[in-house]
Scaffold this motif. Structure first.
Motif, PDB file in Angstrom:
ATOM      1  N   UNK A  23       0.869  -1.170   0.000  1.00  0.00           N
ATOM      2  CA  UNK A  23       0.000   0.000   0.000  1.00  0.00           C
ATOM      3  C   UNK A  23       0.908   1.222   0.000  1.00  0.00           C
ATOM      4  N   UNK A  24       0.748   2.084  -0.986  1.00  0.00           N
ATOM      5  CA  UNK A  24       1.480   3.352  -1.040  1.00  0.00           C
ATOM      6  C   UNK A  24       0.530   4.429  -0.561  1.00  0.00           C
ATOM      7  N   UNK A  25       0.890   5.079   0.547  1.00  0.00           N
ATOM      8  CA  UNK A  25       0.001   6.055   1.155  1.00  0.00           C
ATOM      9  C   UNK A  25       0.508   7.469   0.880  1.00  0.00           C
ATOM     10  N   UNK A  26      -0.251   8.176   0.048  1.00  0.00           N
ATOM     11  CA  UNK A  26       0.073   9.529  -0.378  1.00  0.00           C
ATOM     12  C   UNK A  26      -0.499  10.509   0.631  1.00  0.00           C
ATOM     13  N   UNK A  27       0.356  11.375   1.168  1.00  0.00           N
ATOM     14  CA  UNK A  27      -0.120  12.317   2.191  1.00  0.00           C
ATOM     15  C   UNK A  27       0.562  13.659   2.048  1.00  0.00           C
ATOM     16  N   UNK A  28      -0.062  14.654   2.646  1.00  0.00           N
ATOM     17  CA  UNK A  28       0.474  16.008   2.638  1.00  0.00           C
ATOM     18  C   UNK A  28      -0.593  16.949   3.149  1.00  0.00           C
ATOM     19  N   UNK A  29      -0.194  18.146   3.424  1.00  0.00           N
ATOM     20  CA  UNK A  29      -1.148  19.147   3.911  1.00  0.00           C
ATOM     21  C   UNK A  29      -2.161  19.464   2.814  1.00  0.00           C
ATOM     22  N   UNK A  30      -3.268  20.095   3.197  1.00  0.00           N
ATOM     23  CA  UNK A  30      -4.287  20.451   2.215  1.00  0.00           C
ATOM     24  C   UNK A  30      -3.673  21.319   1.120  1.00  0.00           C
ATOM     25  N   UNK A  31      -4.163  21.157  -0.092  1.00  0.00           N
ATOM     26  CA  UNK A  31      -3.699  21.848  -1.306  1.00  0.00           C
ATOM     27  C   UNK A  31      -2.218  21.631  -1.594  1.00  0.00           C
ATOM     28  N   UNK A  82      -3.644  10.902   5.754  1.00  0.00           N
ATOM     29  CA  UNK A  82      -2.936  11.851   6.607  1.00  0.00           C
ATOM     30  C   UNK A  82      -1.774  11.117   7.274  1.00  0.00           C
ATOM     31  N   UNK A  83      -0.989  11.845   8.018  1.00  0.00           N
ATOM     32  CA  UNK A  83       0.097  11.233   8.772  1.00  0.00           C
ATOM     33  C   UNK A  83      -0.466  10.217   9.765  1.00  0.00           C
ATOM     34  N   UNK A  84      -1.544  10.584  10.416  1.00  0.00           N
ATOM     35  CA  UNK A  84      -2.192   9.680  11.380  1.00  0.00           C
ATOM     36  C   UNK A  84      -2.731   8.431  10.691  1.00  0.00           C
ATOM     37  N   UNK A  85      -3.334   8.609   9.510  1.00  0.00           N
ATOM     38  CA  UNK A  85      -3.866   7.432   8.822  1.00  0.00           C
ATOM     39  C   UNK A  85      -2.733   6.532   8.317  1.00  0.00           C
ATOM     40  N   UNK A  86      -1.593   7.139   7.937  1.00  0.00           N
ATOM     41  CA  UNK A  86      -0.434   6.313   7.566  1.00  0.00           C
ATOM     42  C   UNK A  86      -0.056   5.403   8.731  1.00  0.00           C
ATOM     43  N   UNK A  87       0.022   5.966   9.933  1.00  0.00           N
ATOM     44  CA  UNK A  87       0.394   5.164  11.112  1.00  0.00           C
ATOM     45  C   UNK A  87      -0.625   4.048  11.365  1.00  0.00           C
ATOM     46  N   UNK A  88      -1.904   4.351  11.155  1.00  0.00           N
ATOM     47  CA  UNK A  88      -2.943   3.332  11.351  1.00  0.00           C
ATOM     48  C   UNK A  88      -2.831   2.218  10.315  1.00  0.00           C
ATOM     49  N   UNK A  89      -2.625   2.582   9.053  1.00  0.00           N
ATOM     50  CA  UNK A  89      -2.425   1.571   7.997  1.00  0.00           C
ATOM     51  C   UNK A  89      -1.196   0.718   8.305  1.00  0.00           C
ATOM     52  N   UNK A  90      -0.103   1.376   8.683  1.00  0.00           N
ATOM     53  CA  UNK A  90       1.153   0.684   8.995  1.00  0.00           C
ATOM     54  C   UNK A  90       0.934  -0.324  10.120  1.00  0.00           C
ATOM     55  N   UNK A  91       0.211   0.094  11.163  1.00  0.00           N
ATOM     56  CA  UNK A  91      -0.040  -0.793  12.298  1.00  0.00           C
ATOM     57  C   UNK A  91      -1.002  -1.918  11.931  1.00  0.00           C
ATOM     58  N   UNK A  92      -1.957  -1.641  11.052  1.00  0.00           N
ATOM     59  CA  UNK A  92      -2.975  -2.625  10.674  1.00  0.00           C
ATOM     60  C   UNK A  92      -2.408  -3.673   9.707  1.00  0.00           C
ATOM     61  N   UNK A  93      -1.642  -3.219   8.699  1.00  0.00           N
ATOM     62  CA  UNK A  93      -1.155  -4.126   7.649  1.00  0.00           C
ATOM     63  C   UNK A  93       0.312  -4.525   7.816  1.00  0.00           C
ATOM     64  N   UNK A  94       1.049  -3.852   8.723  1.00  0.00           N
ATOM     65  CA  UNK A  94       2.466  -4.137   8.917  1.00  0.00           C
ATOM     66  C   UNK A  94       3.332  -3.144   8.164  1.00  0.00           C
ATOM     67  N   UNK A  95       4.399  -2.688   8.802  1.00  0.00           N
ATOM     68  CA  UNK A  95       5.242  -1.648   8.211  1.00  0.00           C
ATOM     69  C   UNK A  95       5.893  -2.088   6.898  1.00  0.00           C
ATOM     70  N   UNK A  96       6.128  -3.380   6.723  1.00  0.00           N
ATOM     71  CA  UNK A  96       6.734  -3.867   5.485  1.00  0.00           C
ATOM     72  C   UNK A  96       5.778  -3.782   4.304  1.00  0.00           C
ATOM     73  N   UNK A  97       4.497  -3.570   4.567  1.00  0.00           N
ATOM     74  CA  UNK A  97       3.488  -3.545   3.506  1.00  0.00           C
ATOM     75  C   UNK A  97       2.955  -2.145   3.188  1.00  0.00           C
ATOM     76  N   UNK A  98       3.418  -1.124   3.911  1.00  0.00           N
ATOM     77  CA  UNK A  98       2.902   0.237   3.714  1.00  0.00           C
ATOM     78  C   UNK A  98       4.061   1.203   3.520  1.00  0.00           C
ATOM     79  N   UNK A  99       4.060   1.907   2.381  1.00  0.00           N
ATOM     80  CA  UNK A  99       5.118   2.870   2.052  1.00  0.00           C
ATOM     81  C   UNK A  99       4.550   4.293   2.082  1.00  0.00           C
ATOM     82  N   UNK A 100       5.133   5.189   2.887  1.00  0.00           N
ATOM     83  CA  UNK A 100       4.654   6.576   2.945  1.00  0.00           C
ATOM     84  C   UNK A 100       5.204   7.420   1.797  1.00  0.00           C
TER      85      UNK A 100
END
Length: 196
Positions: A4-12, A103-121
């Protein structure tokens, strides 16, 4: 096993434009995950495309069924707006790779749910001045502009993406979208290919 590649950043920061480009790239072959929200639909949005638009009652039902992977709540002048991802069968890492906006928080939740080896920020950065101009331009185009909500979200991003929180999440790599979005997209594509 997929990623899972999680795209994040501030609004706009350009997340939506970057996301559209990446998800359409057949060479990358990334699958989309449609998130959920309880906020009102904006002009030009379609249910099931940008988000699944749900009522507060539907959100509570999904929570009771323990179907929420990650969530965040924004306390706005218009009430509580929730954004969340549900474990609804959209993600199956045995069947491919996925691209998600969060978001940064959702990245941490995905990482914890699926495992850090499966989620790239993938953290997008843009200067405050450019973001503010973009935010005003976007809000000006709305039929019923909500400048107060725009300001609240803008300020909340400063706290949500503080340097301390970024470091705490273990994110080192960042992608600059201050000037040419094409260069930013090319760098992200290269990063994704290296991590597939």
């Amino acid at each position: 096993m997929g990623k899972i590649f999680l795209l994040m950043g501030k609004s706009t920061s350009g997340k939506d434009s970057i996301y559209k480009n990446l998800i359409q790239d057949e060479e990358l072959g990334l699958k989309k995950v449609v998130p959920y929200t309880t906020r009102p639909m904006r002009d030009g949005e379609t249910d099931g495309v940008q988000y699944f638009f749900k009522s507060e009652e539907e959100y509570i039902q999904l929570g009771a069924l323990k179907k929420i992977i990650e969530e965040r709540t924004y306390h706005t002048k218009y009430g509580e707006w929730r954004y969340f991802t549900a474990d609804d069968g959209q993600i199956d890492l045995s069947k491919g790779n996925y691209l998600v906006i969060g978001t940064l928080e959702s990245y941490c939740s995905y990482r914890d749910y699926f495992g850090s080896q499966n989620v790239e920020p993938i953290l997008i950065e843009v200067s405050t001045k450019i973001r503010l101009h973009r935010a005003l331009d976007r809000e000006d185009k709305q039929e019923n502009p909500k400048y107060d909500e725009m300001c609240r979200r803008f300020l909340a991003d400063e706290e949500d993406f503080s340097e301390e929180k970024i470091a705490c999440a273990g994110i080192v790599r960042r992608f600059d979208n201050n000037n040419t979005i094409d260069i930013c997209i090319a760098e992200i594509k290269e990063f994704i290919k290296e991590n597939l």
